[in-house]
Enzyme design. Structure first.
Site, PDB file in Angstrom:
ATOM      1  N   LYS A  68      17.705  74.643  53.181  1.00 53.65           N
ATOM      2  CA  LYS A  68      18.734  73.576  53.149  1.00 53.65           C
ATOM      3  C   LYS A  68      19.093  73.118  54.559  1.00 53.65           C
ATOM      4  O   LYS A  68      20.246  73.204  54.998  1.00 53.65           O
ATOM      5  CB  LYS A  68      19.981  74.047  52.401  1.00 53.65           C
ATOM      6  CG  LYS A  68      19.728  74.394  50.943  1.00 53.65           C
ATOM      7  CD  LYS A  68      21.019  74.665  50.194  1.00 53.65           C
ATOM      8  CE  LYS A  68      20.790  74.985  48.738  1.00 53.65           C
ATOM      9  NZ  LYS A  68      20.198  76.308  48.491  1.00 53.65           N
ATOM     10  N   LEU A  69      18.108  72.596  55.265  1.00 52.62           N
ATOM     11  CA  LEU A  69      18.331  72.167  56.650  1.00 52.62           C
ATOM     12  C   LEU A  69      19.345  71.019  56.711  1.00 52.62           C
ATOM     13  O   LEU A  69      19.277  70.067  55.921  1.00 52.62           O
ATOM     14  CB  LEU A  69      17.016  71.705  57.289  1.00 52.62           C
ATOM     15  CG  LEU A  69      15.891  72.740  57.358  1.00 52.62           C
ATOM     16  CD1 LEU A  69      14.651  72.116  57.995  1.00 52.62           C
ATOM     17  CD2 LEU A  69      16.320  73.981  58.137  1.00 52.62           C
ATOM     18  N   HIS A  70      20.275  71.098  57.640  1.00 51.52           N
ATOM     19  CA  HIS A  70      21.299  70.067  57.789  1.00 51.52           C
ATOM     20  C   HIS A  70      21.774  70.070  59.238  1.00 51.52           C
ATOM     21  O   HIS A  70      22.473  70.996  59.664  1.00 51.52           O
ATOM     22  CB  HIS A  70      22.476  70.362  56.840  1.00 51.52           C
ATOM     23  CG  HIS A  70      23.514  69.277  56.816  1.00 51.52           C
ATOM     24  ND1 HIS A  70      24.682  69.383  56.107  1.00 51.52           N
ATOM     25  CD2 HIS A  70      23.556  68.059  57.407  1.00 51.52           C
ATOM     26  CE1 HIS A  70      25.403  68.281  56.268  1.00 51.52           C
ATOM     27  NE2 HIS A  70      24.738  67.469  57.051  1.00 51.52           N
ATOM     28  N   ILE A  72      21.616  67.328  63.198  1.00 56.08           N
ATOM     29  CA  ILE A  72      21.309  65.992  63.694  1.00 56.08           C
ATOM     30  C   ILE A  72      19.799  65.779  63.536  1.00 56.08           C
ATOM     31  O   ILE A  72      19.026  66.754  63.461  1.00 56.08           O
ATOM     32  CB  ILE A  72      21.758  65.804  65.162  1.00 56.08           C
ATOM     33  CG1 ILE A  72      21.071  66.821  66.080  1.00 56.08           C
ATOM     34  CG2 ILE A  72      23.272  65.889  65.271  1.00 56.08           C
ATOM     35  CD1 ILE A  72      21.310  66.549  67.561  1.00 56.08           C
ATOM     36  N   ASN A  74      17.200  64.981  65.368  1.00 56.64           N
ATOM     37  CA  ASN A  74      16.253  65.630  66.274  1.00 56.64           C
ATOM     38  C   ASN A  74      16.145  67.135  66.005  1.00 56.64           C
ATOM     39  O   ASN A  74      15.045  67.700  65.988  1.00 56.64           O
ATOM     40  CB  ASN A  74      16.693  65.387  67.727  1.00 56.64           C
ATOM     41  CG  ASN A  74      15.708  65.980  68.714  1.00 56.64           C
ATOM     42  OD1 ASN A  74      14.548  65.584  68.749  1.00 56.64           O
ATOM     43  ND2 ASN A  74      16.158  66.972  69.473  1.00 56.64           N
ATOM     44  N   THR A  75      17.280  67.783  65.746  1.00 57.82           N
ATOM     45  CA  THR A  75      17.264  69.233  65.517  1.00 57.82           C
ATOM     46  C   THR A  75      16.568  69.563  64.195  1.00 57.82           C
ATOM     47  O   THR A  75      15.815  70.535  64.107  1.00 57.82           O
ATOM     48  CB  THR A  75      18.708  69.786  65.528  1.00 57.82           C
ATOM     49  OG1 THR A  75      19.307  69.408  66.763  1.00 57.82           O
ATOM     50  CG2 THR A  75      18.725  71.291  65.393  1.00 57.82           C
ATOM     51  N   ARG A 186      19.377  79.478  31.952  1.00 55.01           N
ATOM     52  CA  ARG A 186      19.660  80.734  31.264  1.00 55.01           C
ATOM     53  C   ARG A 186      19.013  80.726  29.880  1.00 55.01           C
ATOM     54  O   ARG A 186      19.429  79.957  29.004  1.00 55.01           O
ATOM     55  CB  ARG A 186      21.180  80.943  31.112  1.00 55.01           C
ATOM     56  CG  ARG A 186      21.892  81.242  32.415  1.00 55.01           C
ATOM     57  CD  ARG A 186      21.488  82.606  32.964  1.00 55.01           C
ATOM     58  NE  ARG A 186      22.121  82.928  34.216  1.00 55.01           N
ATOM     59  CZ  ARG A 186      21.615  82.670  35.433  1.00 55.01           C
ATOM     60  NH1 ARG A 186      20.454  82.046  35.546  1.00 55.01           N
ATOM     61  NH2 ARG A 186      22.237  83.047  36.514  1.00 55.01           N
ATOM     62  N   GLN A 195      26.897  81.297  37.293  1.00 51.26           N
ATOM     63  CA  GLN A 195      26.501  79.905  37.042  1.00 51.26           C
ATOM     64  C   GLN A 195      27.469  79.277  36.053  1.00 51.26           C
ATOM     65  O   GLN A 195      27.915  79.938  35.119  1.00 51.26           O
ATOM     66  CB  GLN A 195      25.067  79.842  36.492  1.00 51.26           C
ATOM     67  CG  GLN A 195      23.998  80.260  37.480  1.00 51.26           C
ATOM     68  CD  GLN A 195      23.724  79.212  38.556  1.00 51.26           C
ATOM     69  OE1 GLN A 195      24.437  78.230  38.681  1.00 51.26           O
ATOM     70  NE2 GLN A 195      22.706  79.458  39.359  1.00 51.26           N
ATOM     71  N   GLY A 215      16.443  83.118  38.660  1.00 46.68           N
ATOM     72  CA  GLY A 215      16.558  84.382  39.385  1.00 46.68           C
ATOM     73  C   GLY A 215      16.901  85.526  38.465  1.00 46.68           C
ATOM     74  O   GLY A 215      16.029  86.197  37.907  1.00 46.68           O
TER      75      GLY A 215
HETATM   76  O1  C5P Z   1      20.027  84.077  39.489  1.00 47.20           O
HETATM   77  P1  C5P Z   1      20.028  82.582  39.225  1.00 47.20           P
HETATM   78  O2  C5P Z   1      19.050  82.179  38.159  1.00 47.20           O
HETATM   79  O3  C5P Z   1      21.415  82.055  38.995  1.00 47.20           O
HETATM   80  O4  C5P Z   1      19.466  81.968  40.597  1.00 47.20           O
HETATM   81  C1  C5P Z   1      19.496  80.591  40.888  1.00 47.20           C
HETATM   82  C2  C5P Z   1      18.958  80.342  42.262  1.00 47.20           C
HETATM   83  O5  C5P Z   1      19.084  78.961  42.549  1.00 47.20           O
HETATM   84  C3  C5P Z   1      19.707  81.081  43.383  1.00 47.20           C
HETATM   85  O6  C5P Z   1      18.766  81.362  44.422  1.00 47.20           O
HETATM   86  C4  C5P Z   1      20.700  80.047  43.865  1.00 47.20           C
HETATM   87  O7  C5P Z   1      21.058  80.233  45.212  1.00 47.20           O
HETATM   88  C5  C5P Z   1      19.887  78.762  43.702  1.00 47.20           C
HETATM   89  N1  C5P Z   1      20.677  77.548  43.591  1.00 47.20           N
HETATM   90  C6  C5P Z   1      21.651  77.362  42.634  1.00 47.20           C
HETATM   91  N2  C5P Z   1      22.363  76.193  42.595  1.00 47.20           N
HETATM   92  C7  C5P Z   1      22.102  75.224  43.490  1.00 47.20           C
HETATM   93  C8  C5P Z   1      21.099  75.378  44.450  1.00 47.20           C
HETATM   94  C9  C5P Z   1      20.396  76.579  44.476  1.00 47.20           C
HETATM   95  O8  C5P Z   1      21.878  78.238  41.806  1.00 47.20           O
HETATM   96  N3  C5P Z   1      22.747  74.078  43.418  1.00 47.20           N
END
Ligand code: C5P
Length: 237
Positions: A68-70, A72, A74-75, A186, A195, A215
Protein backbone atom coordinates in the site's frame (compact mmCIF):
# COMPACT_ATOMS: atom_id res chain seq x y z
CA UNK A 1 -36.87 -15.66 -21.61
CA UNK A 2 -34.50 -17.30 -19.16
CA UNK A 3 -31.22 -15.41 -18.80
CA UNK A 4 -28.29 -17.53 -17.70
CA UNK A 5 -25.49 -15.62 -16.05
CA UNK A 6 -22.14 -17.40 -16.18
CA UNK A 7 -19.73 -16.05 -13.58
CA UNK A 8 -16.03 -16.48 -14.13
CA UNK A 9 -14.17 -18.41 -11.46
CA UNK A 10 -12.05 -16.07 -9.34
CA UNK A 11 -8.60 -17.04 -8.14
CA UNK A 12 -7.89 -17.47 -4.44
CA UNK A 13 -5.07 -15.49 -2.85
CA UNK A 14 -3.95 -16.68 0.58
CA UNK A 15 -3.21 -13.76 2.95
CA UNK A 16 -0.07 -15.06 4.64
CA UNK A 17 -0.66 -13.23 7.94
CA UNK A 18 1.39 -15.44 10.23
CA UNK A 19 3.64 -14.71 13.20
CA UNK A 20 6.87 -16.21 11.96
CA UNK A 21 8.70 -17.71 9.04
CA UNK A 22 8.21 -21.31 10.23
CA UNK A 23 4.43 -20.85 10.21
CA UNK A 24 4.68 -19.43 6.71
CA UNK A 25 6.69 -22.42 5.47
CA UNK A 26 4.26 -24.83 7.14
CA UNK A 27 1.18 -23.36 5.51
CA UNK A 28 2.86 -23.14 2.08
CA UNK A 29 3.83 -26.78 2.34
CA UNK A 30 0.35 -27.85 3.54
CA UNK A 31 -1.56 -26.06 0.78
CA UNK A 32 0.79 -27.33 -1.94
CA UNK A 33 -0.01 -26.91 -5.61
CA UNK A 34 -3.67 -26.10 -5.04
CA UNK A 35 -2.60 -22.65 -3.93
CA UNK A 36 -1.48 -20.36 -6.76
CA UNK A 37 -1.28 -16.93 -5.09
CA UNK A 38 0.07 -15.69 -1.76
CA UNK A 39 -0.35 -12.19 -0.35
CA UNK A 40 2.58 -10.83 1.62
CA UNK A 41 1.59 -7.81 3.70
CA UNK A 42 3.51 -5.29 5.77
CA UNK A 43 3.72 -7.59 8.81
CA UNK A 44 5.56 -10.34 6.96
CA UNK A 45 7.51 -8.16 4.54
CA UNK A 46 8.93 -5.90 7.24
CA UNK A 47 9.95 -8.99 9.25
CA UNK A 48 11.23 -11.35 6.55
CA UNK A 49 11.95 -8.99 3.66
CA UNK A 50 12.63 -9.83 0.01
CA UNK A 51 13.90 -13.27 1.02
CA UNK A 52 10.34 -14.37 1.89
CA UNK A 53 9.11 -13.18 -1.51
CA UNK A 54 11.82 -15.21 -3.26
CA UNK A 55 11.02 -18.29 -1.14
CA UNK A 56 7.34 -18.14 -2.11
CA UNK A 57 8.13 -17.54 -5.78
CA UNK A 58 10.67 -20.40 -5.75
CA UNK A 59 7.91 -22.70 -4.46
CA UNK A 60 6.00 -22.02 -7.70
CA UNK A 61 3.46 -19.55 -6.34
CA UNK A 62 2.74 -16.00 -7.43
CA UNK A 63 3.25 -13.18 -4.95
CA UNK A 64 0.89 -10.28 -4.27
CA UNK A 65 2.99 -7.73 -2.38
CA UNK A 66 0.55 -5.66 -0.35
CA UNK A 67 2.66 -2.68 0.71
CA UNK A 68 0.00 0.00 0.00
CA UNK A 69 2.57 2.56 -1.12
CA UNK A 70 1.54 6.16 -0.39
CA UNK A 71 3.97 9.07 -0.65
CA UNK A 72 4.96 11.91 -2.96
CA UNK A 73 5.23 10.80 -6.62
CA UNK A 74 9.03 10.70 -6.75
CA UNK A 75 9.32 8.63 -3.56
CA UNK A 76 6.66 6.15 -4.72
CA UNK A 77 8.42 5.79 -8.05
CA UNK A 78 11.80 5.24 -6.38
CA UNK A 79 10.23 2.70 -4.00
CA UNK A 80 8.98 0.80 -7.03
CA UNK A 81 12.44 0.87 -8.56
CA UNK A 82 13.72 -0.68 -5.33
CA UNK A 83 11.30 -3.59 -5.84
CA UNK A 84 12.46 -4.18 -9.41
CA UNK A 85 14.38 -7.38 -8.73
CA UNK A 86 11.47 -9.04 -6.90
CA UNK A 87 9.25 -11.68 -8.53
CA UNK A 88 5.90 -10.06 -7.74
CA UNK A 89 2.68 -10.51 -9.68
CA UNK A 90 0.72 -7.74 -7.93
CA UNK A 91 1.58 -4.63 -5.92
CA UNK A 92 -0.72 -2.21 -4.09
CA UNK A 93 -0.60 1.59 -4.11
CA UNK A 94 -2.92 4.02 -2.33
CA UNK A 95 -5.22 5.83 -4.75
CA UNK A 96 -5.17 8.76 -2.31
CA UNK A 97 -1.64 9.49 -3.53
CA UNK A 98 -3.36 11.05 -6.56
CA UNK A 99 -3.22 10.98 -10.33
CA UNK A 100 0.32 12.32 -10.76
CA UNK A 101 1.78 9.68 -8.44
CA UNK A 102 -0.23 6.82 -9.94
CA UNK A 103 0.62 7.77 -13.52
CA UNK A 104 4.32 8.03 -12.67
CA UNK A 105 4.17 4.63 -10.91
CA UNK A 106 2.43 3.14 -13.92
CA UNK A 107 5.27 4.38 -16.16
CA UNK A 108 7.93 3.13 -13.77
CA UNK A 109 6.10 -0.18 -13.51
CA UNK A 110 6.30 -0.68 -17.28
CA UNK A 111 10.10 -0.39 -17.15
CA UNK A 112 10.97 -1.92 -13.80
CA UNK A 113 8.10 -4.31 -13.00
CA UNK A 114 6.65 -5.19 -16.40
CA UNK A 115 5.00 -8.40 -15.16
CA UNK A 116 3.41 -6.84 -12.10
CA UNK A 117 -0.26 -5.83 -11.99
CA UNK A 118 -0.58 -2.53 -10.15
CA UNK A 119 -3.57 -2.34 -7.83
CA UNK A 120 -5.08 0.72 -6.21
CA UNK A 121 -6.51 0.72 -2.71
CA UNK A 122 -9.40 3.22 -2.44
CA UNK A 123 -11.07 3.71 0.98
CA UNK A 124 -9.76 1.26 3.57
CA UNK A 125 -12.54 -1.02 4.74
CA UNK A 126 -11.71 -0.06 8.32
CA UNK A 127 -13.01 3.46 7.54
CA UNK A 128 -16.68 4.31 7.80
CA UNK A 129 -18.63 7.49 7.05
CA UNK A 130 -17.59 9.11 10.34
CA UNK A 131 -13.92 8.35 9.82
CA UNK A 132 -14.08 9.84 6.31
CA UNK A 133 -15.75 12.99 7.64
CA UNK A 134 -13.09 13.34 10.33
CA UNK A 135 -10.45 13.71 7.62
CA UNK A 136 -12.53 16.23 5.70
CA UNK A 137 -14.14 13.96 3.09
CA UNK A 138 -17.80 14.94 2.72
CA UNK A 139 -18.77 12.24 0.19
CA UNK A 140 -20.32 8.95 1.22
CA UNK A 141 -18.01 5.93 1.39
CA UNK A 142 -19.28 4.49 -1.89
CA UNK A 143 -18.99 7.86 -3.68
CA UNK A 144 -15.41 8.19 -2.50
CA UNK A 145 -14.61 4.58 -3.47
CA UNK A 146 -16.06 5.18 -6.93
CA UNK A 147 -14.20 8.50 -7.35
CA UNK A 148 -10.85 6.95 -6.39
CA UNK A 149 -11.47 3.81 -8.46
CA UNK A 150 -12.23 5.85 -11.60
CA UNK A 151 -9.19 8.07 -10.96
CA UNK A 152 -7.06 4.93 -10.53
CA UNK A 153 -8.21 3.40 -13.81
CA UNK A 154 -7.60 6.71 -15.62
CA UNK A 155 -4.14 6.64 -14.07
CA UNK A 156 -3.42 3.26 -15.66
CA UNK A 157 -3.90 1.05 -12.60
CA UNK A 158 -4.77 -2.52 -13.61
CA UNK A 159 -7.01 -3.34 -10.68
CA UNK A 160 -8.82 -2.15 -7.57
CA UNK A 161 -8.86 -3.66 -4.09
CA UNK A 162 -12.40 -3.30 -2.76
CA UNK A 163 -14.80 -4.68 -0.20
CA UNK A 164 -17.21 -7.39 -1.42
CA UNK A 165 -20.10 -4.93 -0.98
CA UNK A 166 -18.52 -2.59 -3.54
CA UNK A 167 -18.05 -5.24 -6.24
CA UNK A 168 -21.35 -4.89 -8.10
CA UNK A 169 -21.21 -1.09 -8.03
CA UNK A 170 -17.61 -0.93 -9.29
CA UNK A 171 -18.04 -3.68 -11.87
CA UNK A 172 -20.77 -1.57 -13.48
CA UNK A 173 -18.65 1.60 -13.48
CA UNK A 174 -15.22 0.31 -14.54
CA UNK A 175 -13.91 -1.18 -17.77
CA UNK A 176 -14.32 -4.96 -18.04
CA UNK A 177 -10.60 -5.58 -17.95
CA UNK A 178 -10.12 -3.82 -14.60
CA UNK A 179 -9.36 -6.57 -12.09
CA UNK A 180 -11.35 -6.49 -8.83
CA UNK A 181 -9.66 -7.99 -5.80
CA UNK A 182 -11.63 -8.46 -2.61
CA UNK A 183 -10.86 -9.45 0.98
CA UNK A 184 -13.64 -9.91 3.57
CA UNK A 185 -14.47 -13.40 2.32
CA UNK A 186 -16.01 -15.88 4.72
CA UNK A 187 -17.22 -19.35 3.68
CA UNK A 188 -20.50 -20.28 5.40
CA UNK A 189 -19.81 -21.39 8.95
CA UNK A 190 -16.33 -19.90 9.33
CA UNK A 191 -15.55 -17.34 12.04
CA UNK A 192 -16.12 -13.72 11.02
CA UNK A 193 -13.39 -12.28 13.28
CA UNK A 194 -12.92 -8.53 12.88
CA UNK A 195 -14.26 -8.35 9.31
CA UNK A 196 -17.52 -6.41 9.17
CA UNK A 197 -18.82 -6.50 5.62
CA UNK A 198 -18.32 -10.08 4.50
CA UNK A 199 -19.47 -12.29 1.64
CA UNK A 200 -19.20 -15.99 0.86
CA UNK A 201 -16.79 -17.05 -1.92
CA UNK A 202 -19.58 -17.95 -4.36
CA UNK A 203 -21.49 -14.68 -3.79
CA UNK A 204 -18.30 -12.66 -4.32
CA UNK A 205 -17.73 -14.61 -7.54
CA UNK A 206 -21.26 -13.79 -8.71
CA UNK A 207 -20.73 -10.11 -7.82
CA UNK A 208 -17.79 -9.97 -10.24
CA UNK A 209 -14.63 -10.57 -8.17
CA UNK A 210 -11.53 -11.65 -10.09
CA UNK A 211 -9.51 -12.55 -7.00
CA UNK A 212 -10.56 -13.45 -3.44
CA UNK A 213 -8.09 -12.61 -0.66
CA UNK A 214 -8.62 -15.10 2.14
CA UNK A 215 -6.62 -15.44 5.35
CA UNK A 216 -8.03 -16.84 8.57
CA UNK A 217 -10.66 -19.17 7.09
CA UNK A 218 -7.68 -21.11 5.68
CA UNK A 219 -4.92 -20.28 8.20
CA UNK A 220 -6.99 -21.06 11.29
CA UNK A 221 -8.62 -24.21 9.94
CA UNK A 222 -7.67 -27.57 11.48
CA UNK A 223 -6.85 -28.72 7.98
CA UNK A 224 -5.82 -25.67 5.86
CA UNK A 225 -5.46 -27.75 2.68
CA UNK A 226 -9.02 -29.07 3.06
CA UNK A 227 -10.33 -25.57 3.84
CA UNK A 228 -8.72 -24.30 0.62
CA UNK A 229 -10.09 -27.28 -1.31
CA UNK A 230 -13.61 -26.55 -0.02
CA UNK A 231 -13.38 -22.90 -1.10
CA UNK A 232 -12.09 -23.85 -4.55
CA UNK A 233 -14.92 -26.39 -4.85
CA UNK A 234 -17.50 -23.74 -3.89
CA UNK A 235 -16.36 -21.20 -6.49
CA UNK A 236 -16.04 -23.75 -9.28
CA UNK A 237 -19.56 -25.09 -8.83
O1 C5P B 1 -8.05 -13.24 7.64
P1 C5P B 1 -8.82 -12.46 6.60
O2 C5P B 1 -9.47 -13.35 5.57
O3 C5P B 1 -9.77 -11.48 7.22
O4 C5P B 1 -7.68 -11.65 5.82
C1 C5P B 1 -7.95 -10.62 4.90
C2 C5P B 1 -6.68 -10.02 4.40
O5 C5P B 1 -7.00 -8.94 3.55
C3 C5P B 1 -5.77 -9.44 5.50
O6 C5P B 1 -4.42 -9.57 5.06
C4 C5P B 1 -6.16 -7.98 5.52
O7 C5P B 1 -5.11 -7.15 5.96
C5 C5P B 1 -6.44 -7.73 4.03
N1 C5P B 1 -7.30 -6.59 3.76
C6 C5P B 1 -8.57 -6.45 4.29
N2 C5P B 1 -9.32 -5.35 3.99
C7 C5P B 1 -8.83 -4.41 3.17
C8 C5P B 1 -7.56 -4.54 2.59
C9 C5P B 1 -6.81 -5.67 2.92
O8 C5P B 1 -9.02 -7.32 5.03
N3 C5P B 1 -9.57 -3.37 2.84
Amino acid sequence: MIRIVISKTPEVILALDVDNRQEAQKILHATGEKLKWVKVGLQSYLRDGPDLVHTIADSGKKVFLDLKLHDIPNTMAKAMESLATLPIGMLTLHANAGEEALLLCSDIGKSFLPDTLLLAVTVLTSMDQRALQSIGVKSSVIEQVERLAILSVKSQMGGIVCSPQELIHLRAKLPNDTRLITPGIRPTGSAIGDQKRIMTPSLARDAGADYLVIGRPILAANDPAQALENILGEIRN
